[in-house]
Design a protein around this motif. Sequence first.
Motif, PDB file in Angstrom:
ATOM      1  N   ILE A 134      -4.713  12.932  -2.949  1.00  0.00           N
ATOM      2  CA  ILE A 134      -4.714  12.851  -4.408  1.00  0.00           C
ATOM      3  C   ILE A 134      -5.766  13.794  -4.985  1.00  0.00           C
ATOM      4  O   ILE A 134      -5.533  14.525  -5.949  1.00  0.00           O
ATOM      5  CB  ILE A 134      -5.006  11.395  -4.871  1.00  0.00           C
TER       6      ILE A 134
ATOM      7  N   PHE B 297      -5.171   9.451   2.128  1.00  0.00           N
ATOM      8  CA  PHE B 297      -4.450   9.347   0.871  1.00  0.00           C
ATOM      9  C   PHE B 297      -5.345   9.762  -0.293  1.00  0.00           C
ATOM     10  O   PHE B 297      -4.935  10.522  -1.177  1.00  0.00           O
ATOM     11  CB  PHE B 297      -3.938   7.902   0.709  1.00  0.00           C
TER      12      PHE B 297
ATOM     13  N   PHE C 218       0.835  -1.214   0.000  1.00  0.00           N
ATOM     14  CA  PHE C 218       0.000   0.000   0.000  1.00  0.00           C
ATOM     15  C   PHE C 218       0.855   1.243   0.000  1.00  0.00           C
ATOM     16  O   PHE C 218       0.637   2.160  -0.796  1.00  0.00           O
ATOM     17  CB  PHE C 218      -0.941   0.014   1.212  1.00  0.00           C
ATOM     18  N   TYR C 219       1.883   1.279   0.886  1.00  0.00           N
ATOM     19  CA  TYR C 219       2.673   2.499   0.962  1.00  0.00           C
ATOM     20  C   TYR C 219       3.474   2.727  -0.305  1.00  0.00           C
ATOM     21  O   TYR C 219       3.643   3.862  -0.742  1.00  0.00           O
ATOM     22  CB  TYR C 219       3.562   2.487   2.204  1.00  0.00           C
TER      23      TYR C 219
ATOM     24  N   PHE D  75       2.553   1.805  -3.372  1.00  0.00           N
ATOM     25  CA  PHE D  75       1.618   2.328  -4.378  1.00  0.00           C
ATOM     26  C   PHE D  75       1.197   3.763  -4.070  1.00  0.00           C
ATOM     27  O   PHE D  75       1.142   4.629  -4.950  1.00  0.00           O
ATOM     28  CB  PHE D  75       0.366   1.440  -4.461  1.00  0.00           C
ATOM     29  N   ALA D  76       0.907   4.017  -2.791  1.00  0.00           N
ATOM     30  CA  ALA D  76       0.443   5.356  -2.408  1.00  0.00           C
ATOM     31  C   ALA D  76       1.522   6.387  -2.666  1.00  0.00           C
ATOM     32  O   ALA D  76       1.255   7.455  -3.230  1.00  0.00           O
ATOM     33  CB  ALA D  76       0.029   5.369  -0.938  1.00  0.00           C
TER      34      ALA D  76
ATOM     35  N   SER E 228       1.819   7.066  -6.278  1.00  0.00           N
ATOM     36  CA  SER E 228       0.681   7.852  -6.753  1.00  0.00           C
ATOM     37  C   SER E 228       0.891   9.326  -6.454  1.00  0.00           C
ATOM     38  O   SER E 228       0.713  10.184  -7.333  1.00  0.00           O
ATOM     39  CB  SER E 228      -0.619   7.406  -6.073  1.00  0.00           C
ATOM     40  N   ILE E 229       1.255   9.609  -5.188  1.00  0.00           N
ATOM     41  CA  ILE E 229       1.382  11.028  -4.806  1.00  0.00           C
ATOM     42  C   ILE E 229       2.486  11.683  -5.614  1.00  0.00           C
ATOM     43  O   ILE E 229       2.312  12.771  -6.172  1.00  0.00           O
ATOM     44  CB  ILE E 229       1.668  11.132  -3.294  1.00  0.00           C
TER      45      ILE E 229
END
Lengths: 182, 650, 102
Positions: C16, C12, A8-9, A11-12, A15-16
């Motif tokens: 975004i 999160f 998760f971290y 991917f997160a 993403s950011i």
Amino acid sequence: MNISPGFFYVFAGTSILFSLLVILNRSAIASAFSLLVVFFSFAGIYALLDAHLVAALQVLIYAGAILVLFIFVIMLLNVEQASFDYKRGRILTGVFAAFGAFGMVFLLGRVFRSGSAPLQPGPFSPENIQAAGGNTRVLSELLFSEYVLPFELTSVLLLAAIIGSVVLAKRGVIEKKSKEAK
Amino acid sequence: MLFLIALFPLLGFLANGLWHALFQARPVRSGALIPGLVGSAAIGTSFFASLLLFVRLKGMPVSQREVEDVLFNWVTAGNLSIDIAFRLDPLSSVFLMFITGVATLIHLYSIGYMENDKTPAKFFAYLNLFCFSMIVLVLGSSLPLIFLGWEGVGLCSYLLIAYWYSDLEKASAGKKAFVVNRIGDVGFMIGMFIIFAKFGTLDIAALRALVRQAQEAGAAGADIGMITTVCICLFVGCIGKSAQLPLFVWLPDAMAGPTPVSALIHAATMVTSGVYLVARMNFLYELSSMASHVVAITGLATALFAASIAIAQTDIKKILAYSTISQLGYMFLGCGVGAYAAGVGHVVTHAFFKALLFLGAGNVIHGMHQQQDITKMGGLKTKMPKTFLAFAAGALAISGIPPFSGFFTKDEILWRAYSSPEGSVWFWALALLTSILTAFYMTRLFSLVFLGKPRFQKSTQTPGESFRVHEAPGIMVIPVQILAVLSVIGGFIAIPHLSWLEHWLSPVLGQPHQSAAVAGGSGMEWLLMVVSTAAAALGIFVGLKVYANLPRVDRIKERWDWVTGVLRNKWYVDELYGAVFVRPIYRLSLALWRGFDIAVIDRLVLGFGKATVWTGQTARLIQTGSIQVYAFVILVGILVTAGYLLYGVA
Amino acid sequence: MSQVEPWVVLSFCSIIFFIGFTGLLIRRNILVVLMCIELMLNAVNLTFVTYAKLLQNLGGQVAVFFIITVAAAETAVGLGLVVAMFRTLRSVDTDQIQLLRE
């Protein structure tokens, strides 16, 4: 939630990072490719959250269709890059917007943290879904039973979008033809 | 059926009004025949319908003589519910017949009189509208409906006085009539408000029943002060409409209107609506002797006062106007002493002979080419024989010579003023004095106009112009002659003791008050009758004697200059009102205009305008057209809302 | 540490979302603006999926399905508009496309 924190971290974080690239990159084509990475990361998070069908759709539609369309249009218009600069006033707005957005995130995070009120879990526990034949099957059955009316309406929406796009795309052609006729 | 009576004049008004609006907006000389016939037919049909209804009413049992016609609900608010409803009873039937009858004759007369007018359709439209309003006034079943008609006739009166509005003097006469009438209307309205607050109804029949009920229960005594207030408030309205002291000043000026208008509105019908209202509300006035006294004394004072002014006037129409005021005073005197039937009787006969006199005067003015000054007439007897005869009948009737109609009704009022418990010898004596004055000024008028030698050849302003005095055309003479016949025989409906009118009106008006002391004194009644006849004869005799010798009249005038001056100037009442009311109000208005209107209100209003422009110009900057700015504003909005929800509510 | 708290996932999503929103505000190229909108839609989708997992209710995923459809339609029409606009105005710069101002 019962998901792997490591994945998760990763991917997160990706993403950011790449969404920041989307908005900060001067080149539209670079933005589009950054967006592609964001879409894939999201697909990964969906998979982590046991939403297999959604993950597949994310890759197919967002990454495969929408983004390709974007890149296609960017290349079609082929506008020179210099005009895509931010303006000076825009940077100030951006600072303000960033502050505002940060405020919102802060507020929402606070809400999410404190929102630990006991929520009634629905019938679709992972075990039930597994027993009923998996996420895709259960979701499809839902779509064709409980949500059949919105599903059908979606088809009308898509039809309207198709017609709209055709009209927009053909307008110039028709104008040109009428000009020639004159 | 009942509403048809009101409907016909309304249709006539619409027809003539539309005709005028569509085709006569530009002044074109087009003859008065067609609009006149339309108007006359409308009111004539009403007259016919009134006669039919009268016959129907007569066929009913005495106690049930009432026809009601509820058309629709007009206003409903809280407890207040007003229907547009007409009610015919013996009283309104009498008024209706003479109003529509006289109005028909005057409409026909107007065809001749307004022959050379530029906008005859407008004139007849106004006349029809007036008749409609008057019929609503008479037939209205509740006070607001009467008030509607009351205001309607006021409006038409204004429109018709100022009919030749391009003449400033005539236009301001119309304004004066309108404004003075409004003063009275305030009284009427306050009276209505008190009645509604106290009784909760404005329907006259219901009101009457309530009052009777309270009277029988003996509770009326407690409210006598309130009833007096109501009566006086309503009477203030009557003072305005019927030109009594102190609000009579508009009626002489109202003579600026066309003569048929003066005959119809300012002599026969509209000005008597005050008497109608008092007679209609007689059940209230009977309870309050104080209000009745106010009515009687006002009437008497006005009668005497106006008669004294009439002596010194030289304008033929103004003399008749003051005579009207004086005769209206008689009617109020009759009502004030409880003899409502006598008052109403005088209304009817007065309508006949005063309409006759005005139309006769109209013929004279017509024949004299718009000359209204009686000192410049004379000797018209041979020039206008038909008008002369008819006018003589009218003059004798108003002077009170038996068996002409005025004698019976006026004498009845005199007798009641003497014999009623509310009356007194003084009332009688003053009324008798008025009667002498009446006979005198009518004789003066008559003698100066018709007798003696012509005085106009040498005094015509334009000697070169061919000046030929002529008799009026047939359409103007025949109505006058009909009215003359009515003036002669009209009194027989009200012969004392045999009075058909009194009997007919008794379901509405009750029996006149008879003081016990004089109840049996029929000898006394005969005596008074002879005295009043003698008084009238004396007035006529003196008038003829004095005005046979004009140089002597001038000598008398010189010697008594201050008296005739006061009378000629109408006791300086207009000047008094001007100094006491008009000029201070004018100055106050001027000060308010400068100090308040321009300095405060205008600045405020213009300030609002400027503020709006400034706000708009400032707010315009927000609309940049940039979607992103809009989105940013949305973000700020969400932030504030979310912050408030999270931190503000708790 | 084998757990991820729901609020972390949801925060999160909001990060975004507001990155997308900030991009929407600061970019002048209308194509990038449209991309930012896609970013925001994705954030919302993830919120739906998270809640579907949290509440064990597949309605959230159904909603995501519909949002993806709408997003596809929106992109198609939006890009069509951009192309048409570019044809007439010869620009994709939002600062120059301010027709609402007048």
